[in-house]
Enzyme design. Sequence first.
Site, PDB file in Angstrom:
ATOM      1  N   GLY A  91       0.777  -1.247   0.000  1.00 26.72           N
ATOM      2  CA  GLY A  91       0.000   0.000   0.000  1.00 26.72           C
ATOM      3  C   GLY A  91       0.803   1.289   0.000  1.00 26.72           C
ATOM      4  O   GLY A  91       0.335   2.307  -0.490  1.00 26.72           O
TER       5      GLY A  91
ATOM      6  N   ASP B 206       1.137   3.198   4.457  1.00 26.77           N
ATOM      7  CA  ASP B 206       0.014   3.929   3.853  1.00 26.77           C
ATOM      8  C   ASP B 206      -0.983   4.394   4.911  1.00 26.77           C
ATOM      9  O   ASP B 206      -1.297   5.574   4.998  1.00 26.77           O
ATOM     10  CB  ASP B 206      -0.687   3.085   2.769  1.00 26.77           C
ATOM     11  CG  ASP B 206      -1.149   1.707   3.263  1.00 26.77           C
ATOM     12  OD1 ASP B 206      -0.818   1.318   4.408  1.00 26.77           O
ATOM     13  OD2 ASP B 206      -1.834   0.999   2.506  1.00 26.77           O
TER      14      ASP B 206
ATOM     15  N   ASP C 256      -3.928   1.785  11.109  1.00 28.46           N
ATOM     16  CA  ASP C 256      -5.337   1.539  11.443  1.00 28.46           C
ATOM     17  C   ASP C 256      -5.406   1.025  12.889  1.00 28.46           C
ATOM     18  O   ASP C 256      -5.299   1.811  13.819  1.00 28.46           O
ATOM     19  CB  ASP C 256      -5.871   0.536  10.415  1.00 28.46           C
ATOM     20  CG  ASP C 256      -7.350   0.275  10.524  1.00 28.46           C
ATOM     21  OD1 ASP C 256      -8.092   1.168  10.910  1.00 28.46           O
ATOM     22  OD2 ASP C 256      -7.774  -0.857  10.205  1.00 28.46           O
TER      23      ASP C 256
ATOM     24  N   LYS D 196      -5.662   6.470  10.944  1.00 23.11           N
ATOM     25  CA  LYS D 196      -7.058   6.190  11.330  1.00 23.11           C
ATOM     26  C   LYS D 196      -7.082   5.969  12.833  1.00 23.11           C
ATOM     27  O   LYS D 196      -7.261   4.853  13.303  1.00 23.11           O
ATOM     28  CB  LYS D 196      -7.514   4.898  10.648  1.00 23.11           C
ATOM     29  CG  LYS D 196      -8.314   5.077   9.412  1.00 23.11           C
ATOM     30  CD  LYS D 196      -8.961   3.763   9.016  1.00 23.11           C
ATOM     31  CE  LYS D 196      -9.500   3.884   7.617  1.00 23.11           C
ATOM     32  NZ  LYS D 196     -10.093   2.639   7.139  1.00 23.11           N
TER      33      LYS D 196
ATOM     34  N   PHE E 106     -13.667   3.452   4.708  1.00 27.03           N
ATOM     35  CA  PHE E 106     -12.755   2.730   3.826  1.00 27.03           C
ATOM     36  C   PHE E 106     -12.312   3.632   2.680  1.00 27.03           C
ATOM     37  O   PHE E 106     -13.136   4.160   1.937  1.00 27.03           O
ATOM     38  CB  PHE E 106     -13.411   1.458   3.293  1.00 27.03           C
ATOM     39  CG  PHE E 106     -12.404   0.467   2.824  1.00 27.03           C
ATOM     40  CD1 PHE E 106     -11.779  -0.378   3.730  1.00 27.03           C
ATOM     41  CD2 PHE E 106     -12.026   0.401   1.492  1.00 27.03           C
ATOM     42  CE1 PHE E 106     -10.804  -1.271   3.318  1.00 27.03           C
ATOM     43  CE2 PHE E 106     -11.063  -0.491   1.067  1.00 27.03           C
ATOM     44  CZ  PHE E 106     -10.455  -1.333   1.985  1.00 27.03           C
ATOM     45  N   VAL E 107     -10.996   3.797   2.558  1.00 27.81           N
ATOM     46  CA  VAL E 107     -10.455   4.662   1.508  1.00 27.81           C
ATOM     47  C   VAL E 107      -9.590   3.845   0.543  1.00 27.81           C
ATOM     48  O   VAL E 107      -9.061   2.790   0.911  1.00 27.81           O
ATOM     49  CB  VAL E 107      -9.617   5.823   2.091  1.00 27.81           C
ATOM     50  CG1 VAL E 107     -10.477   6.768   2.904  1.00 27.81           C
ATOM     51  CG2 VAL E 107      -8.443   5.312   2.924  1.00 27.81           C
TER      52      VAL E 107
ATOM     53  N   ASP F 216      -5.499  -0.047  -1.721  1.00 28.03           N
ATOM     54  CA  ASP F 216      -6.418  -0.858  -2.520  1.00 28.03           C
ATOM     55  C   ASP F 216      -7.662  -1.296  -1.762  1.00 28.03           C
ATOM     56  O   ASP F 216      -7.732  -1.248  -0.539  1.00 28.03           O
ATOM     57  CB  ASP F 216      -5.712  -2.133  -2.985  1.00 28.03           C
ATOM     58  CG  ASP F 216      -5.555  -3.154  -1.860  1.00 28.03           C
ATOM     59  OD1 ASP F 216      -5.130  -2.749  -0.762  1.00 28.03           O
ATOM     60  OD2 ASP F 216      -5.888  -4.335  -2.062  1.00 28.03           O
TER      61      ASP F 216
ATOM     62  N   ARG G 281      -5.509   1.003  -6.749  1.00 27.21           N
ATOM     63  CA  ARG G 281      -4.207   1.520  -6.300  1.00 27.21           C
ATOM     64  C   ARG G 281      -3.709   2.638  -7.215  1.00 27.21           C
ATOM     65  O   ARG G 281      -2.954   3.500  -6.799  1.00 27.21           O
ATOM     66  CB  ARG G 281      -3.146   0.404  -6.299  1.00 27.21           C
ATOM     67  CG  ARG G 281      -3.348  -0.673  -5.239  1.00 27.21           C
ATOM     68  CD  ARG G 281      -2.068  -1.491  -5.099  1.00 27.21           C
ATOM     69  NE  ARG G 281      -2.256  -2.771  -4.435  1.00 27.21           N
ATOM     70  CZ  ARG G 281      -2.227  -2.961  -3.110  1.00 27.21           C
ATOM     71  NH1 ARG G 281      -2.066  -1.943  -2.314  1.00 27.21           N
ATOM     72  NH2 ARG G 281      -2.380  -4.167  -2.602  1.00 27.21           N
TER      73      ARG G 281
HETATM   74  P1  IMP Z   1      -3.231  -2.247  11.038  1.00 21.78           P
HETATM   75  O1  IMP Z   1      -2.799  -0.888  11.476  1.00 21.78           O
HETATM   76  O2  IMP Z   1      -2.360  -3.369  11.539  1.00 21.78           O
HETATM   77  O3  IMP Z   1      -4.686  -2.487  11.397  1.00 21.78           O
HETATM   78  O4  IMP Z   1      -3.133  -2.372   9.461  1.00 21.78           O
HETATM   79  C1  IMP Z   1      -3.097  -1.274   8.624  1.00 21.78           C
HETATM   80  C2  IMP Z   1      -3.275  -1.762   7.197  1.00 21.78           C
HETATM   81  O5  IMP Z   1      -4.647  -2.085   6.971  1.00 21.78           O
HETATM   82  C3  IMP Z   1      -2.957  -0.695   6.192  1.00 21.78           C
HETATM   83  O6  IMP Z   1      -1.581  -0.656   5.873  1.00 21.78           O
HETATM   84  C4  IMP Z   1      -3.809  -1.110   5.023  1.00 21.78           C
HETATM   85  O7  IMP Z   1      -3.148  -2.110   4.274  1.00 21.78           O
HETATM   86  C5  IMP Z   1      -5.040  -1.707   5.680  1.00 21.78           C
HETATM   87  N1  IMP Z   1      -6.119  -0.682   5.754  1.00 21.78           N
HETATM   88  C6  IMP Z   1      -6.576  -0.037   6.847  1.00 21.78           C
HETATM   89  N2  IMP Z   1      -7.570   0.832   6.523  1.00 21.78           N
HETATM   90  C7  IMP Z   1      -7.728   0.721   5.178  1.00 21.78           C
HETATM   91  C8  IMP Z   1      -8.592   1.392   4.226  1.00 21.78           C
HETATM   92  O8  IMP Z   1      -9.408   2.274   4.534  1.00 21.78           O
HETATM   93  N3  IMP Z   1      -8.421   1.022   2.921  1.00 21.78           N
HETATM   94  C9  IMP Z   1      -7.527   0.070   2.517  1.00 21.78           C
HETATM   95  N4  IMP Z   1      -6.704  -0.571   3.361  1.00 21.78           N
HETATM   96  C10 IMP Z   1      -6.802  -0.250   4.687  1.00 21.78           C
HETATM   97 MG    MG Z   2      -0.219  -1.396   4.583  1.00 23.70          MG
END
Ligand code: IMP
Ligand code: MG
Length: 215
Positions: free
Chosen positions: A55, A111, A114, A142, A164-165, A171, A177
């Site tokens: 990403g 990217d 979350d 986020k 969701f973006v 993607d 992408r």
């Molecule tokens: P986390 O912080 O371990 O939950 O994972 C973050 C990853 O979740 C990001 O790098 C993205 O690959 C994916 N992700 C989180 N939110 C989104 C979204 O809104 N769109 C697409 N991928 C997302």
């Molecule tokens: Mg990622």
Amino acid sequence: MSSIERWESPDTKHADIEEILYSQDVLKKRIAELGRELSEAYEGQLPLFAGVLTGAFVFFGDLVRAITIPIEVDFVAAHSYGHGMESSGKLDIKKDFRIDPKGREVVLVEDIVDTGLTLNVLSKHIMDRGAKSVSICTLLDKRARRAAPVPNLKFIGFDCPDQFVVGYGIDWAERYRYLPYVGYLRPSVYSKAISEQEPAQDRFREEKTGCRNGC
Ligand code: IMP
Ligand code: MG
């Protein structure tokens, strides 16, 4: 539409995008600022910048060109295992560093942060490998969805609402992408997928825990 017409208006909204959140122009300006912030923070240290695949690839490409100090560049792809919102702390590395992070000031470029689970575990792993420091630079934060602390998240492009973006490297099911902006994906795209193929949110969840469709 010819390819020339398409690139004359690169921010023209794709039909599946509900609204553009950050346009090309806005992204460009903020990334120039981030480049300055990072260049000042790491002056004289030859940091190792690692893009988190997949990403971050577009953001990473633009970010490194906004840096004005010597840096080294690598890529890493990893996911933390977990159930629901809980991380087991185990890391599945799909692509490891090519450059040894030992003794280095590492900047992970992501990217979206979350839940924070992946970067929490990945940062610990890099420190265990002897890095001098690990900082995170993310395009989008986020923070409403944070489940694990990410104290080393030091460079943030923009806040991101809990929606969701896609676009600018990000993607949904490997699509979108290539869009030059970040935008909200229309919920009707998910609904269509739920009725015709697979639930979008399940695929999204799998991506976090199982890396089913790439990282
Ligand atoms: P986390 O912080 O371990 O939950 O994972 C973050 C990853 O979740 C990001 O790098 C993205 O690959 C994916 N992700 C989180 N939110 C989104 C979204 O809104 N769109 C697409 N991928 C997302
Ligand atoms: Mg990622």
